[in-house]
Enzyme design. Structure first.
Site: not given
Length: 523
Positions: A260, A364
């Site tokens: 991220e 994820e």
């Protein structure tokens, strides 16, 4: 015909019909714990743990059916015969001559929190938990993710080299958490699996001394520019990580360049993060990470860019994959699921169509991540349906596999050093020396156990009107798999046609997931 003869004939016909129409198999069924309403978990402890019937050819003219439902079915298995004709007008036609993406696999993450929870159980229960995920009697995960050093699902921030200005990384070493909570669990999973497990690593943050804010949290990036000494050192950090795990007989399949990367652009971001723009990641791969991997014998590592939400997919793929030098080092794009409810799945198809030689892989996902949500919702069927819906949506838009987040958490949804608690397919109750398999666990199993790496998604067309969600696959052994999801409040009847074998005439209960498997050459 006398009475005795009548009953002999009747019983003979009845037995023939029983044997040749439906073949239920008694396996170790779920030990249900009802938590009120439709909330059901399956309890595993030293005395008992449910298993899944191994998938095998059921014999001539039969197909396998596995079903989970809101009513309490949990990968329940039955073998049923094909029929020559459809019994409904709602027909789905399989066409194996039209194929789409190859599947990489399904799995979850070996976090510190997962290891802490697994090791909090008695040894025999630890064994059952790992077997539930990785053994032939379980859901047979084939993907594993490892955070490189710490993440929020650690008990504290740490890196592999906290010695300032150590540009040679002479003080690099794996942490206690790797040696105690990650590596032993991974080694056990590898030893009991009958399938190859592809492991990939993801960094949350470089050591604080390498960053502009001198902190592993908050808004900060690597000091300097790609090609500079901090970027060279960070690339070498990846190599040291790969070498260290290899020394423990764990050879990684892949890497993401950063978890991220947009998190590290957020002011006062609460846990480990590091900011990157797409341009910066592109240049880092060209000048530092790509050459480092190739020069150190890791040229076959599957390097993935982005590792973030769908929203930024068009920008990141365009900036990075359009560069031929960067592209030569990159295998695919990693995506997370957290904005899937609001960002259209068409962006996935857009990215695939623009860069068809690069895979898209989901790395994820978890439920209960929003502040207003119940973090651990024991027995939630809604969360199982949500997983199934978005996995099917991803698969039908070129995604090659799906990685869940923590493979095990505690009753609170941790440990997590910033209290960022979430849900997990397996919840550990250390006080009672047991663990609970959530409906999410079985939803994931409908994919992970049956849609093997190397499978290809194939075309499936509908004749009729249906609210069902489906995806179809042909496996490396030429068997076929169809996963069906019914999120409606009504049972639905439908048929599946494979011209090579005939018709599956089926019913799916309201709020249920089914997986169908069959072989062409049935002996």
């Amino acid at each position: 015909m006398n009475v005795i003869m009548f009953w002999k004939v009747f019983l003979t016909c009845f037995c023939w019909l029983l044997i040749n129409t439906v073949k239920p198999v008694q396996t170790t069924l779920c030990a249900q714990k009802n938590l009120g309403g439709d909330s059901i978990v399956c309890v595993c402890n030293s005395d008992y743990c449910d298993t899944v019937e191994p998938n095998g050819n059921p014999g001539k003219n039969f197909y396998n059916l596995y079903q989970s439902s809101k009513l309490g079915h949990r990968l329940n298995y039955t073998a049923i015969p094909f029929e020559k004709n459809a019994t409904t007008e709602n027909i789905f036609y399989i066409n194996i001559n039209v194929t789409y993406q190859s599947i990489l696999g399904f799995g979850g993450a070996f976090t510190d929190a997962a290891g802490i929870n697994i090791l909090s159980l008695p040894e025999d229960v630890q064994e059952k938990l790992i077997q539930s995920y990785y053994s032939p009697d379980g859901i047979e995960y084939t993907i594993g993710r490892i955070p490189m050093a710490s993440c929020d699902f650690s008990t504290h921030p740490y890196s592999y080299d906290d010695s300032p200005m150590d540009f040679s990384l002479s003080n690099f070493s794996l942490a206690m958490e790797d040696l105690k909570y990650k590596i032993p669990i991974i080694q056990k999973a590898l030893s009991i699996s009958s399938r190859e497990i592809s492991i990939f690593g993801s960094p949350w943050s470089a050591p604080a001394w390498m960053k502009t804010n001198n902190n592993m949290t908050g808004r900060g990036s690597l000091i300097g520019q790609p090609g500079g000494k901090y970027f060279k050192t960070w690339a070498n950090y990846f190599i040291k990580f790969l070498d260290a795990y290899k020394s423990h007989n764990i050879s990684l399949w892949g890497l993401t360049a950063q978890n991220e990367p947009t998190d590290g652009e957020i002011y006062k971001f609460p846990f480990q993060a590091m900011g990157w723009t797409a341009e910066m990641q592109r240049d880092f791969i060209i000048q530092d990470l790509g050459p480092a991997l190739h020069n150190n014998g890791y040229q076959d590592i599957q390097l993935m860019i982005m590792d973030d939400q769908r929203l930024v997919l068009p920008e990141w793929t365009s900036v990075i994959l359009s560069d031929k030098t960067a592209s030569q080092y990159i295998a695919g794009t990693a995506i997370h699921w957290y904005t899937d409810k609001i960002i259209p799945s068409g962006l996935l198809t857009y990215a695939h169509d623009k860069y068809p030689d690069k895979f898209i892989f989901a790395t994820e996902a978890c439920n209960g991540d929003l502040p207003w949500e119940k973090h651990v919702d024991l027995g939630s069927w809604e969360r199982a349906e949500s997983y199934s819906h978005y996995i099917l949506q991803d698969l039908n838009h070129w995604v090659t596999g799906w990685t869940d987040w923590n493979i095990a958490l505690d009753m609170q949804g941790g440990p997590n050093w910033v209290s960022n608690f979430v849900d997990s397919p397996i919840i550990v109750n250390a006080d009672k020396r047991e663990f609970y398999k959530q409906p999410m666990f079985y939803a994931l199993g409908h994919f992970s156990k049956f849609v093997l790496p190397g499978s290809k998604r194939v075309d499936i067309k509908q004749n009729g009107i249906s609210s069902l969600e489906l995806a179809a696959f042909i496996l490396p052994d030429s068997s076929k798999v169809v996963v069906v999801l019914n999120r409606s409040d009504k049972e639905e009847t439908f048929s599946i046609n494979d011209p090579a074998v005939g018709f599956i005439n089926a019913q799916i209960p309201a709020h249920a997931i089914q997986t169908y498997i069959w072989w062409n050459n049935q002996s």
